[in-house]
Design a protein around this motif. Structure first.
Motif, mmCIF file in Angstrom:
data_model
loop_
_atom_site.group_PDB
_atom_site.id
_atom_site.type_symbol
_atom_site.label_atom_id
_atom_site.label_comp_id
_atom_site.label_asym_id
_atom_site.label_seq_id
_atom_site.Cartn_x
_atom_site.Cartn_y
_atom_site.Cartn_z
ATOM 1 N N GLY A 104 46.963 28.405 24.291
ATOM 2 C CA GLY A 104 45.998 27.487 24.227
ATOM 3 C C GLY A 104 46.592 26.198 25.299
ATOM 4 O O GLY A 104 45.453 25.792 26.161
ATOM 5 N N PHE A 105 47.357 25.805 25.410
ATOM 6 C CA PHE A 105 47.956 24.825 26.489
ATOM 7 C C PHE A 105 47.978 25.503 27.704
ATOM 8 O O PHE A 105 47.576 24.728 28.754
ATOM 9 N N ILE A 106 48.179 26.739 28.002
ATOM 10 C CA ILE A 106 48.219 27.291 29.245
ATOM 11 C C ILE A 106 46.653 27.373 29.778
ATOM 12 O O ILE A 106 46.472 26.977 30.730
ATOM 13 N N ASN A 107 45.837 27.774 29.032
ATOM 14 C CA ASN A 107 44.359 27.705 29.042
ATOM 15 C C ASN A 107 43.912 26.207 29.564
ATOM 16 O O ASN A 107 43.155 26.071 30.460
ATOM 17 N N ASP A 108 44.247 25.217 28.759
ATOM 18 C CA ASP A 108 43.801 23.959 29.132
ATOM 19 C C ASP A 108 44.477 23.454 30.112
ATOM 20 O O ASP A 108 43.784 22.541 30.864
ATOM 21 N N LYS A 109 45.593 23.462 30.451
ATOM 22 C CA LYS A 109 46.459 23.021 31.602
ATOM 23 C C LYS A 109 45.698 23.335 32.684
ATOM 24 O O LYS A 109 45.407 23.170 33.846
ATOM 25 N N TYR A 110 45.444 24.938 32.612
ATOM 26 C CA TYR A 110 44.801 25.637 33.776
ATOM 27 C C TYR A 110 43.573 24.931 34.458
ATOM 28 O O TYR A 110 43.431 24.910 35.334
ATOM 29 N N TRP A 111 42.569 24.786 33.425
ATOM 30 C CA TRP A 111 41.507 23.830 33.729
ATOM 31 C C TRP A 111 41.720 22.700 34.400
ATOM 32 O O TRP A 111 40.984 22.293 35.006
ATOM 33 N N LEU A 112 42.616 22.054 33.929
ATOM 34 C CA LEU A 112 42.813 20.499 34.193
ATOM 35 C C LEU A 112 43.391 20.486 35.740
ATOM 36 O O LEU A 112 43.115 19.629 36.460
ATOM 37 N N LEU A 113 44.397 21.383 35.824
ATOM 38 C CA LEU A 113 45.324 21.308 37.185
ATOM 39 C C LEU A 113 45.188 22.647 37.912
ATOM 40 O O LEU A 113 46.403 22.994 38.582
ATOM 41 N N THR A 114 44.037 23.276 38.078
ATOM 42 C CA THR A 114 43.994 24.453 38.621
ATOM 43 C C THR A 114 44.370 24.291 40.173
ATOM 44 O O THR A 114 45.090 25.119 40.658
ATOM 45 N N PRO A 115 44.069 23.297 40.891
ATOM 46 C CA PRO A 115 44.421 23.362 42.296
ATOM 47 C C PRO A 115 46.048 23.309 42.565
ATOM 48 O O PRO A 115 46.615 23.701 43.381
ATOM 49 N N PHE A 116 46.575 22.902 41.507
ATOM 50 C CA PHE A 116 48.238 22.950 41.440
ATOM 51 C C PHE A 116 48.759 24.307 41.093
ATOM 52 O O PHE A 116 49.764 24.752 41.570
ATOM 53 N N GLN A 117 48.245 24.744 40.348
ATOM 54 C CA GLN A 117 48.399 26.209 39.704
ATOM 55 C C GLN A 117 48.302 27.122 40.999
ATOM 56 O O GLN A 117 49.191 28.239 41.055
ATOM 57 N N LEU A 118 47.686 26.798 41.999
ATOM 58 C CA LEU A 118 47.696 27.709 43.300
ATOM 59 C C LEU A 118 49.015 27.818 44.020
ATOM 60 O O LEU A 118 49.230 28.905 44.353
ATOM 61 N N ILE A 119 49.801 26.855 43.771
ATOM 62 C CA ILE A 119 51.271 26.491 44.186
ATOM 63 C C ILE A 119 52.131 27.304 43.191
ATOM 64 O O ILE A 119 52.917 27.971 43.626
ATOM 65 N N TRP A 120 51.847 26.747 42.061
ATOM 66 C CA TRP A 120 53.068 27.272 40.927
ATOM 67 C C TRP A 120 52.831 28.869 40.715
ATOM 68 O O TRP A 120 53.818 29.488 40.399
ATOM 69 N N ASP A 121 51.619 29.315 40.920
ATOM 70 C CA ASP A 121 51.317 30.707 40.776
ATOM 71 C C ASP A 121 51.574 31.531 42.122
ATOM 72 O O ASP A 121 51.055 32.643 42.052
ATOM 73 N N SER A 122 51.733 31.033 43.130
ATOM 74 C CA SER A 122 51.667 31.817 44.555
ATOM 75 C C SER A 122 52.300 33.007 44.465
ATOM 76 O O SER A 122 52.031 33.794 45.317
ATOM 77 N N LYS A 123 53.419 33.222 43.728
ATOM 78 C CA LYS A 123 54.158 34.571 43.713
ATOM 79 C C LYS A 123 53.521 35.496 42.962
ATOM 80 O O LYS A 123 54.023 36.625 43.068
ATOM 81 N N ASN A 124 52.519 35.277 42.531
ATOM 82 C CA ASN A 124 51.814 36.126 41.304
ATOM 83 C C ASN A 124 50.267 36.457 41.557
ATOM 84 O O ASN A 124 49.790 36.987 41.130
ATOM 85 N N ILE A 125 50.056 36.012 42.925
ATOM 86 C CA ILE A 125 48.497 36.112 43.535
ATOM 87 C C ILE A 125 48.631 36.468 44.672
ATOM 88 O O ILE A 125 49.439 36.383 45.407
ATOM 89 N N THR A 126 47.334 37.247 45.119
ATOM 90 C CA THR A 126 46.964 37.549 46.372
ATOM 91 C C THR A 126 45.519 36.867 46.551
ATOM 92 O O THR A 126 45.079 36.232 45.617
ATOM 93 N N TYR A 127 45.399 36.282 47.976
ATOM 94 C CA TYR A 127 44.183 35.484 48.013
ATOM 95 C C TYR A 127 43.418 35.622 49.343
ATOM 96 O O TYR A 127 44.163 36.492 50.248
ATOM 97 N N GLU A 128 42.189 35.547 49.473
ATOM 98 C CA GLU A 128 41.384 35.737 50.587
ATOM 99 C C GLU A 128 40.546 34.449 50.947
ATOM 100 O O GLU A 128 39.867 33.875 49.887
ATOM 101 N N HIS A 129 40.461 34.023 51.936
ATOM 102 C CA HIS A 129 39.713 32.837 52.614
ATOM 103 C C HIS A 129 38.571 33.053 53.291
ATOM 104 O O HIS A 129 38.862 33.581 54.294
ATOM 105 N N ILE A 130 37.484 32.642 52.973
ATOM 106 C CA ILE A 130 36.243 32.847 53.853
ATOM 107 C C ILE A 130 35.701 31.381 54.141
ATOM 108 O O ILE A 130 35.507 30.551 53.438
ATOM 109 N N SER A 131 35.555 31.159 55.536
ATOM 110 C CA SER A 131 35.265 29.746 56.000
ATOM 111 C C SER A 131 33.593 29.405 55.609
ATOM 112 O O SER A 131 33.559 28.219 55.527
#
Length: 224
Positions: A104-131
């Motif tokens: 539950g904490f992981i879920n709630d923290k994710y909603w609260l701090l998602t922009p930071f999770q982009l850095i914290w989880d960067s080694k476990n994600i792939t991403y694509e950016h469209i302008s």
């Protein structure tokens, strides 16, 4: 004399190469799109946070649910307060009860701090950016960032998220897609931003039809 001249040229050439290499090493790299979104929300201030408290609320139709968390990120001590019960635990030593609460904490923290999770989880994600893309709720042209989690580790492996934001890199809408399926599992707003201890936090997330509202109250940030 020729030998001395040759040696001098060699030394000068080596020195020139060293200076050039030094410049290359010290040239700052451009931030990635993940870093731009995180920094726009105050990620650079996270290092100063010694305690974060927040209440996670969900209103769905006529029902209400809430739980409160106190997190000390420097020691990873966590307090869960829900349904009149309090649980204290640490990430380094969790039993089955703590592990269940921590989901539950992981879920709630994710909603609260998602922009930071982009850095914290960067080694476990792939991403694509469209302008430029059409945001699903407002239909406005925005930037789109899609991240997909790896199939191993975490509580929800393989999930995908689409973020929509303007040139300020502040998220306005997002789409959650369970197991990276094509169809959205949930679409909500990101709104009602506040600044707490240098962290920019979206307090409210709503569905377009009004049937679902997820929001945060009692946000407190203690810094060094």
């Amino acid at each position: 004399m020729k030998k001395f001249l040759f040696l001098a040229i060699l030394i000068i050439g080596s020195a020139s190469s060293f200076v050039s290499l030094d410049k290359v090493i010290k040239t700052p790299q451009k931030p990635t799109i993940l870093e731009k979104v995180a920094n726009a929300n105050g990620f650079q201030n996270w290092k100063n946070v010694k305690e974060l408290k927040f209440t996670f609320n969900v209103d769905r139709d006529t029902s209400h649910f809430e739980r409160t968390w106190i997190w000390k990120p420097k020691t990873n001590d966590i307090t869960s307060i829900a349904q009149g019960k309090t649980l204290n635990y640490n990430w380094s030593n969790m039993d089955s009860t703590a592990y269940k609460a921590n989901a539950g904490f992981i879920n709630d923290k994710y909603w609260l701090l998602t922009p930071f999770q982009l850095i914290w989880d960067s080694k476990n994600i792939t991403y694509e950016h469209i302008s430029k893309a059409d945001a699903p709720m407002s239909k406005q042209h925005m930037q789109k960032l899609t991240i997909t989690y790896g199939n191993k580790g975490g509580y929800t492996p393989g999930d995908a998220y689409d973020f929509y934001f303007g040139d300020d890199f502040i998220i306005k809408e997002w789409v959650y897609r369970k197991s990276n399926q094509a169809e959205p599992s949930m679409i909500t707003t990101w709104e009602d931003y506040v600044d707490k201890g240098g962290l920019k936090i979206a307090q409210t997330h709503k569905k377009g039809d009004g049937s679902f509202k997820l929001y945060f109250t009692d946000i407190e940030v203690k810094t060094n």
